[in-house]
Design a protein around this motif. Sequence first.
Motif, PDB file in Angstrom:
ATOM      1  N   GLU A   1       5.915   1.526  -7.769  1.00 32.81           N
ATOM      2  CA  GLU A   1       6.040   2.270  -6.689  1.00 32.81           C
ATOM      3  C   GLU A   1       7.143   2.140  -6.040  1.00 32.81           C
ATOM      4  OE1 GLU A   1       5.517   5.582  -7.624  1.00 32.81           O
ATOM      5  OE2 GLU A   1       5.049   4.798  -9.482  1.00 32.81           O
ATOM      6  N   SER A   2       7.421   0.761  -4.674  1.00 30.77           N
ATOM      7  CA  SER A   2       7.835   0.836  -4.040  1.00 30.77           C
ATOM      8  C   SER A   2       9.298   0.420  -4.515  1.00 30.77           C
ATOM      9  CB  SER A   2       7.012  -0.342  -2.927  1.00 30.77           C
ATOM     10  OG  SER A   2       6.065   0.164  -2.669  1.00 30.77           O
ATOM     11  N   VAL A   3       9.419  -0.471  -5.409  1.00 28.54           N
ATOM     12  CA  VAL A   3      10.940  -0.373  -5.278  1.00 28.54           C
ATOM     13  C   VAL A   3      12.188   0.826  -6.140  1.00 28.54           C
ATOM     14  CG1 VAL A   3      10.135  -2.420  -6.381  1.00 28.54           C
ATOM     15  CG2 VAL A   3      10.186  -0.892  -8.250  1.00 28.54           C
ATOM     16  N   LEU A   4      11.591   1.721  -5.987  1.00 27.64           N
ATOM     17  CA  LEU A   4      12.207   3.161  -6.325  1.00 27.64           C
ATOM     18  C   LEU A   4      13.359   3.642  -5.465  1.00 27.64           C
ATOM     19  CD1 LEU A   4       9.474   5.021  -9.245  1.00 27.64           C
ATOM     20  CD2 LEU A   4      11.665   3.090  -9.778  1.00 27.64           C
ATOM     21  N   LEU A   5      12.885   2.832  -4.478  1.00 31.79           N
ATOM     22  CA  LEU A   5      13.401   3.746  -3.155  1.00 31.79           C
ATOM     23  C   LEU A   5      14.389   3.026  -2.506  1.00 31.79           C
ATOM     24  CD1 LEU A   5      10.493   3.021  -0.313  1.00 31.79           C
ATOM     25  CD2 LEU A   5      10.218   5.342  -1.333  1.00 31.79           C
ATOM     26  N   GLN A   6      14.827   2.041  -3.475  1.00 33.49           N
ATOM     27  CA  GLN A   6      16.176   1.968  -2.896  1.00 33.49           C
ATOM     28  C   GLN A   6      17.026   2.068  -3.894  1.00 33.49           C
ATOM     29  OE1 GLN A   6      16.913  -2.372  -5.058  1.00 33.49           O
ATOM     30  NE2 GLN A   6      16.936  -1.811  -6.535  1.00 33.49           N
ATOM     31  N   ASP A   7      16.850   2.925  -4.438  1.00 34.84           N
ATOM     32  CA  ASP A   7      17.518   4.654  -5.423  1.00 34.84           C
ATOM     33  C   ASP A   7      17.702   5.833  -4.935  1.00 34.84           C
ATOM     34  OD1 ASP A   7      18.849   2.856  -7.807  1.00 34.84           O
ATOM     35  OD2 ASP A   7      16.248   2.697  -8.505  1.00 34.84           O
ATOM     36  N   THR A   8      16.343   5.719  -4.169  1.00 36.04           N
ATOM     37  CA  THR A   8      16.197   7.480  -3.745  1.00 36.04           C
ATOM     38  C   THR A   8      16.958   7.189  -2.287  1.00 36.04           C
ATOM     39  OG1 THR A   8      14.002   7.120  -4.201  1.00 36.04           O
ATOM     40  CG2 THR A   8      14.335   9.157  -2.709  1.00 36.04           C
ATOM     41  N   HIS A   9      16.981   6.084  -1.809  1.00 35.70           N
ATOM     42  CA  HIS A   9      17.490   5.670  -0.076  1.00 35.70           C
ATOM     43  C   HIS A   9      18.863   4.498  -0.152  1.00 35.70           C
ATOM     44  CE1 HIS A   9      14.407   8.164   1.213  1.00 35.70           C
ATOM     45  NE2 HIS A   9      13.769   8.001   1.128  1.00 35.70           N
ATOM     46  N   PRO A  10      20.492   4.761  -1.288  1.00 33.92           N
ATOM     47  CA  PRO A  10      21.284   3.561  -1.647  1.00 33.92           C
ATOM     48  C   PRO A  10      21.315   3.549  -0.149  1.00 33.92           C
ATOM     49  CG  PRO A  10      21.427   5.973  -2.323  1.00 33.92           C
ATOM     50  CD  PRO A  10      20.511   6.334  -1.167  1.00 33.92           C
ATOM     51  N   SER A  11      21.366   3.842   0.960  1.00 31.33           N
ATOM     52  CA  SER A  11      21.641   2.868   2.841  1.00 31.33           C
ATOM     53  C   SER A  11      20.360   2.146   2.542  1.00 31.33           C
ATOM     54  CB  SER A  11      22.333   3.783   3.408  1.00 31.33           C
ATOM     55  OG  SER A  11      20.835   4.670   3.554  1.00 31.33           O
ATOM     56  N   LEU A  12      19.515   2.079   2.166  1.00 31.50           N
ATOM     57  CA  LEU A  12      18.251   1.629   2.452  1.00 31.50           C
ATOM     58  C   LEU A  12      17.917  -0.284   1.972  1.00 31.50           C
ATOM     59  CD1 LEU A  12      15.954   1.240   3.669  1.00 31.50           C
ATOM     60  CD2 LEU A  12      14.606   1.634   1.561  1.00 31.50           C
ATOM     61  N   GLY A  13      18.420  -1.322   2.566  1.00 28.99           N
ATOM     62  CA  GLY A  13      18.513  -2.706   2.182  1.00 28.99           C
ATOM     63  C   GLY A  13      16.853  -2.971   1.678  1.00 28.99           C
ATOM     64  N   LEU A  14      16.460  -3.664   0.591  1.00 25.90           N
ATOM     65  CA  LEU A  14      15.819  -3.990   0.405  1.00 25.90           C
ATOM     66  C   LEU A  14      15.286  -5.741   0.365  1.00 25.90           C
ATOM     67  CD1 LEU A  14      14.181  -1.775  -2.651  1.00 25.90           C
ATOM     68  CD2 LEU A  14      13.758  -2.248   0.099  1.00 25.90           C
ATOM     69  N   GLY A  15      14.726  -6.302   1.041  1.00 25.58           N
ATOM     70  CA  GLY A  15      14.651  -7.946   0.822  1.00 25.58           C
ATOM     71  C   GLY A  15      13.273  -8.295   0.273  1.00 25.58           C
ATOM     72  N   ALA A  16      13.043  -9.490  -0.176  1.00 28.38           N
ATOM     73  CA  ALA A  16      11.904 -10.151  -0.054  1.00 28.38           C
ATOM     74  C   ALA A  16      10.958 -10.350   0.759  1.00 28.38           C
ATOM     75  CB  ALA A  16      12.304 -11.513  -0.959  1.00 28.38           C
ATOM     76  N   HIS A  17       9.754 -10.748   0.710  1.00 26.13           N
ATOM     77  CA  HIS A  17       8.868 -10.543   2.263  1.00 26.13           C
ATOM     78  C   HIS A  17       8.071 -11.925   1.158  1.00 26.13           C
ATOM     79  CE1 HIS A  17       6.517 -10.159   5.824  1.00 26.13           C
ATOM     80  NE2 HIS A  17       5.259  -9.691   5.269  1.00 26.13           N
ATOM     81  N   LEU A  18       8.577 -13.063   1.331  1.00 32.32           N
ATOM     82  CA  LEU A  18       7.722 -14.152   0.910  1.00 32.32           C
ATOM     83  C   LEU A  18       6.884 -14.733   1.624  1.00 32.32           C
ATOM     84  CD1 LEU A  18      10.903 -16.746   1.285  1.00 32.32           C
ATOM     85  CD2 LEU A  18      10.115 -14.914  -0.697  1.00 32.32           C
ATOM     86  N   ASN A  19       5.207 -14.913   0.066  1.00 36.11           N
ATOM     87  CA  ASN A  19       4.182 -14.745   1.279  1.00 36.11           C
ATOM     88  C   ASN A  19       3.809 -15.963   0.334  1.00 36.11           C
ATOM     89  OD1 ASN A  19       1.529 -14.143   1.026  1.00 36.11           O
ATOM     90  ND2 ASN A  19       1.167 -12.840  -0.490  1.00 36.11           N
ATOM     91  N   LEU A  20       2.650 -16.836   1.364  1.00 31.28           N
ATOM     92  CA  LEU A  20       1.777 -17.728   0.774  1.00 31.28           C
ATOM     93  C   LEU A  20       0.686 -17.456   1.484  1.00 31.28           C
ATOM     94  CD1 LEU A  20       3.791 -21.183   2.144  1.00 31.28           C
ATOM     95  CD2 LEU A  20       3.841 -19.601   0.040  1.00 31.28           C
TER      96      LEU A  20
ATOM     97  N   HIS B   1       0.754  -1.504   0.101  1.00 31.61           N
ATOM     98  CA  HIS B   1       0.134   0.041   0.268  1.00 31.61           C
ATOM     99  C   HIS B   1       0.758   0.922  -0.187  1.00 31.61           C
ATOM    100  CE1 HIS B   1      -3.117   2.738   1.379  1.00 31.61           C
ATOM    101  NE2 HIS B   1      -3.873   1.823   1.348  1.00 31.61           N
ATOM    102  N   PRO B   2       0.403   2.676  -0.473  1.00 32.05           N
ATOM    103  CA  PRO B   2       0.947   3.282  -0.503  1.00 32.05           C
ATOM    104  C   PRO B   2       1.847   4.226   0.507  1.00 32.05           C
ATOM    105  CG  PRO B   2      -0.192   3.821  -2.366  1.00 32.05           C
ATOM    106  CD  PRO B   2      -0.966   2.075  -1.591  1.00 32.05           C
ATOM    107  N   ALA B   3       1.011   3.718   1.663  1.00 25.50           N
ATOM    108  CA  ALA B   3       0.866   4.131   2.815  1.00 25.50           C
ATOM    109  C   ALA B   3       2.221   4.257   3.786  1.00 25.50           C
ATOM    110  CB  ALA B   3      -0.274   4.040   4.512  1.00 25.50           C
ATOM    111  N   VAL B   4       2.498   2.663   3.212  1.00 22.26           N
ATOM    112  CA  VAL B   4       3.887   1.831   3.466  1.00 22.26           C
ATOM    113  C   VAL B   4       4.893   2.259   2.989  1.00 22.26           C
ATOM    114  CG1 VAL B   4       5.275  -0.654   4.283  1.00 22.26           C
ATOM    115  CG2 VAL B   4       2.484  -0.323   3.921  1.00 22.26           C
ATOM    116  N   ARG B   5       4.931   2.294   1.640  1.00 21.90           N
ATOM    117  CA  ARG B   5       5.818   2.987   0.758  1.00 21.90           C
ATOM    118  C   ARG B   5       6.364   4.906   1.586  1.00 21.90           C
ATOM    119  NH1 ARG B   5       5.193   6.119  -2.850  1.00 21.90           N
ATOM    120  NH2 ARG B   5       2.885   5.104  -3.654  1.00 21.90           N
ATOM    121  N   ARG B   6       5.757   5.415   1.562  1.00 24.64           N
ATOM    122  CA  ARG B   6       5.694   6.287   2.392  1.00 24.64           C
ATOM    123  C   ARG B   6       6.490   6.744   3.978  1.00 24.64           C
ATOM    124  NH1 ARG B   6       0.365   7.892   1.810  1.00 24.64           N
ATOM    125  NH2 ARG B   6       0.479   8.525   0.097  1.00 24.64           N
TER     126      ARG B   6
END
Length: 288
Positions: free
Chosen positions: A43-62, A13-18
């Motif tokens: 939209e959310s994946v763009l945060l890794q370029d906006t914030h280079p010190s932010l690590g992004l992982g996979a939230h595996l979902n079943l 949701h955009p609220a989490v990205r914000r």
Amino acid sequence: MLVVTNVDDLGLHPAVRRAVDLLAKAGVVTSSTLLANGPDLSESVLLQDTHPSLGLGAHLNLLRGKPISNPDHIPSLVDDDGLLFGNYSSLLMRYATGQIKLSEVEAEWSAQIEYLLDHKVRLTHFDSEKHIHAWPGLFGLAGKLARKYGVGWIRKPLEKNPASRLDKGMLRTRFLQICLLGSRSFDTPRTADCVWGIADQKDKLDPILFEKYINIYRPDVIEIVCHPGYPDAGDGPLPSDFGPMRVEAQWKEEFNSLSQKGWLKIFEKIGAKPVNYGQLDPRTGEFK
């Protein structure tokens, strides 16, 4: 001491990205995990370029939403509408009674990981929706996939709490401890020494309580698990095909805590360095 502060559910949701954007800018949040099937993923994946010190992982979902795989290829994981079941208790019952096929779990998680890689996400670690990867047999599977895709870290949702604690938070952590009893440890991927934020959520996600926890257990690497959100009036509701979710009730209180309660001062006081998993050497657990 190294501390990873990870926001789950990015892409939902955009609220989490914000919230991730604002809290990463403030230096409090260092990490987040993406739902590959989340409606806000692009939209959310763009945060890794906006914030280079932010690590992004996979939230595996079943558990929630439309799978990345063709539903016909994973029939044990989907309902008659081709959606993941959306109800934790019913999914757990199906798993406990042998109705979930591990080969289909591996196929769907692999599809999610590859989908994120196709979106150019530089994956630093894995965790999962509702910590389902801690269920017996699934923790080892998640580790296998981490090795396959060259991911050096995975969340082991092991939170240490005194036996005298008797509340809903304690029950969550005890259940996960029991699930993990039969799971073997592995050298790669590596796990943090423990986590914090599973038992203490919403208004209990407080730096004073975190400091008390740290003073008892003194880990070298710890992950704070959190679910802040910063909604806007024009955002719209949570995705209906994800089923009932209580996480929206956590958004405001956890965002307010992380933005207002002096976390960075507490980190400095206890000698904790904020990092993301991509900055840590999985062989040694040390800052690169």
